[in-house]
Design an enzyme around this catalytic site. Structure first.
Site, PDB file in Angstrom:
ATOM      1  N   ALA A  60       0.820  -1.215   0.000  1.00  0.00           N
ATOM      2  CA  ALA A  60       0.000   0.000   0.000  1.00  0.00           C
ATOM      3  C   ALA A  60       0.860   1.274   0.000  1.00  0.00           C
ATOM      4  CB  ALA A  60      -0.926  -0.003   1.211  1.00  0.00           C
ATOM      5  N   GLU A  62       3.518   1.884  -1.574  1.00  0.00           N
ATOM      6  CA  GLU A  62       4.079   2.194  -2.897  1.00  0.00           C
ATOM      7  C   GLU A  62       3.020   2.667  -3.893  1.00  0.00           C
ATOM      8  OE1 GLU A  62       5.110  -0.651  -1.173  1.00  0.00           O
ATOM      9  OE2 GLU A  62       6.905   0.445  -0.587  1.00  0.00           O
ATOM     10  N   THR A  90      -0.161  -5.730  11.194  1.00  0.00           N
ATOM     11  CA  THR A  90       0.625  -4.578  10.735  1.00  0.00           C
ATOM     12  C   THR A  90       0.946  -3.642  11.895  1.00  0.00           C
ATOM     13  OG1 THR A  90      -0.749  -4.702   8.742  1.00  0.00           O
ATOM     14  CG2 THR A  90       0.706  -2.818   8.938  1.00  0.00           C
ATOM     15  N   HIS A  92       2.749  -1.068  11.995  1.00  0.00           N
ATOM     16  CA  HIS A  92       2.715   0.342  11.577  1.00  0.00           C
ATOM     17  C   HIS A  92       1.455   0.631  10.747  1.00  0.00           C
ATOM     18  CE1 HIS A  92       4.419  -2.024   8.464  1.00  0.00           C
ATOM     19  NE2 HIS A  92       4.837  -1.039   7.710  1.00  0.00           N
TER      20      HIS A  92
HETATM   21  N1  INI Z   1       1.361  -3.269   2.817  1.00  0.00           N
HETATM   22  C1  INI Z   1       0.085  -3.577   2.534  1.00  0.00           C
HETATM   23  O1  INI Z   1      -0.393  -3.305   1.426  1.00  0.00           O
HETATM   24  N2  INI Z   1      -0.681  -4.191   3.467  1.00  0.00           N
HETATM   25  C2  INI Z   1      -0.217  -4.513   4.708  1.00  0.00           C
HETATM   26  O2  INI Z   1      -0.976  -5.085   5.523  1.00  0.00           O
HETATM   27  C3  INI Z   1       1.139  -4.200   5.023  1.00  0.00           C
HETATM   28  N3  INI Z   1       1.694  -4.577   6.282  1.00  0.00           N
HETATM   29  O3  INI Z   1       1.131  -5.405   6.985  1.00  0.00           O
HETATM   30  O4  INI Z   1       2.779  -4.107   6.642  1.00  0.00           O
HETATM   31  C4  INI Z   1       1.899  -3.552   4.048  1.00  0.00           C
HETATM   32  N4  INI Z   1       3.175  -3.207   4.299  1.00  0.00           N
HETATM   33  C5  INI Z   1       4.123  -3.051   3.244  1.00  0.00           C
HETATM   34  C6  INI Z   1       4.232  -1.648   2.829  1.00  0.00           C
HETATM   35  O5  INI Z   1       3.103  -1.215   2.123  1.00  0.00           O
HETATM   36  C7  INI Z   1       5.449  -1.498   1.945  1.00  0.00           C
HETATM   37  O6  INI Z   1       5.317  -2.296   0.801  1.00  0.00           O
HETATM   38  C8  INI Z   1       6.749  -1.892   2.647  1.00  0.00           C
HETATM   39  O7  INI Z   1       6.799  -1.282   3.906  1.00  0.00           O
HETATM   40  C9  INI Z   1       7.944  -1.454   1.831  1.00  0.00           C
HETATM   41  O8  INI Z   1       7.930  -0.047   1.701  1.00  0.00           O
END
Ligand code: INI
Length: 157
Positions: A60, A62, A90, A92
């Site tokens: 999310a 990105e 999650t 964060h």
């Molecule tokens: N990204 C998501 O789309 N959903 C999630 O639940 C999630 N969690 O759980 O962390 C998540 N994290 C990844 C984040 O969006 C980035 O791709 C990552 O931090 C690299 O920048």
């Protein structure tokens, strides 16, 4: 007193044969995101939309950058962001959902382009599944309909 006829300025769901839509799909929790994608594609197809491209990003966080590049390219009439962020899994959570939502609305306003936020933010996997084609509808399909309404409305403003 004479009744004034107030014209309705609103979006329509027909005449979308030439509407160009991009989906931005997050790979994170893709087994659910995939259902949002199917819901959106099905809804767009049934409204006659012929031009749909799908772009994949890791998660999310990105999505906004991809949306910004696509908006700047001018190839699409609307963008639909799809993703699933689950609180329990999650740490964060608030950062991820806050940043993605802020980023998407900033792209929409900067480019005058409908950018639909189909990123589910739920407390559990169950709640996400419910919003991805089971008892609480399909957020991807809802965003597809809303995108078409906005594209049509913007053409009238
Ligand atoms: N990204 C998501 O789309 N959903 C999630 O639940 C999630 N969690 O759980 O962390 C998540 N994290 C990844 C984040 O969006 C980035 O791709 C990552 O931090 C690299 O920048």
């Amino acid at each position: 007193r004479k009744k004034r006829n107030i014209p309705k300025r609103e979006g329509h769901f027909n005449g979308h044969e030439a509407t160009r839509i991009a989906l931005i799909s997050s790979r994170f929790n893709y087994f659910i995101v995939h259902k949002l994608e199917s819901g959106a594609l099905d809804m767009l197809r049934r409204h006659g939309v012929q031009q749909v491209d799908i772009y994949y990003v890791p998660g999310a966080l990105e999505v906004p950058l991809c949306a910004a590049k696509l908006a700047a390219g001018g190839k699409y009439d609307a963008l639909i962001a799809l993703g699933v962020v689950i609180r329990g899994a999650t740490p964060h959570f608030d950062v991820v959902i806050g940043e993605s939502a802020k980023g998407l609305s900033s792209v929409a306003l900067q480019h005058g382009l409908p950018v639909l936020n189909g990123i589910l933010t739920t407390n559990s996997i169950e709640q996400a599944v419910e919003r991805a084609g089971t008892k609480a509808g399909n957020k991807g399909a809802d965003c597809a309909v809303a995108a078409l309404e906005m594209v049509s409305l913007l053409r009238k403003l």
